[in-house]
Scaffold this motif. Structure first.
Motif: not given
Length: 85
Positions: A3-6, A8-15, A72-74
């Motif tokens: 869920d975290t991986r997804d 993070v990907r969602e945040i990055v793609l959106d921004l 970096v998040l980890a």
């Protein structure tokens, strides 16, 4: 953790305003997608807010792709000084 991986990907793609098919784990934000440093700062801020961590601004240099962002998040989570109480 998936869920975290997804997320993070969602945040990055959106921004970055990119389609999911455009971005791989290792595609470089700047070189492959034309992302500027302001966008990296926006990702940095969004991760801090979403995951309630403090990420050292020096770590932004490592956020060159999705894999780097997750690393970096980890690291922020594993550092008691930057992770939530």
């Amino acid at each position: 953790m998936n869920d975290t991986r997804d997320r993070v990907r969602e945040i990055v793609l959106d921004l970055l305003e990119l389609d999911e098919a455009e971005v791989t784990e290792d595609s470089l934000f700047k070189e492959d997608h034309g992302v500027d440093s302001v966008s990296i700062i926006e990702i940095h801020a969004a991760l801090e807010k979403e995951f309630d961590v403090i990420i050292d601004y020096d770590e932004a240099n490592r956020m060159v792709n999705l894999s780097g962002v997750r690393d970096v998040l980890a690291q922020a989570w594993s550092d008691p000084a930057t992770s939530p109480a």
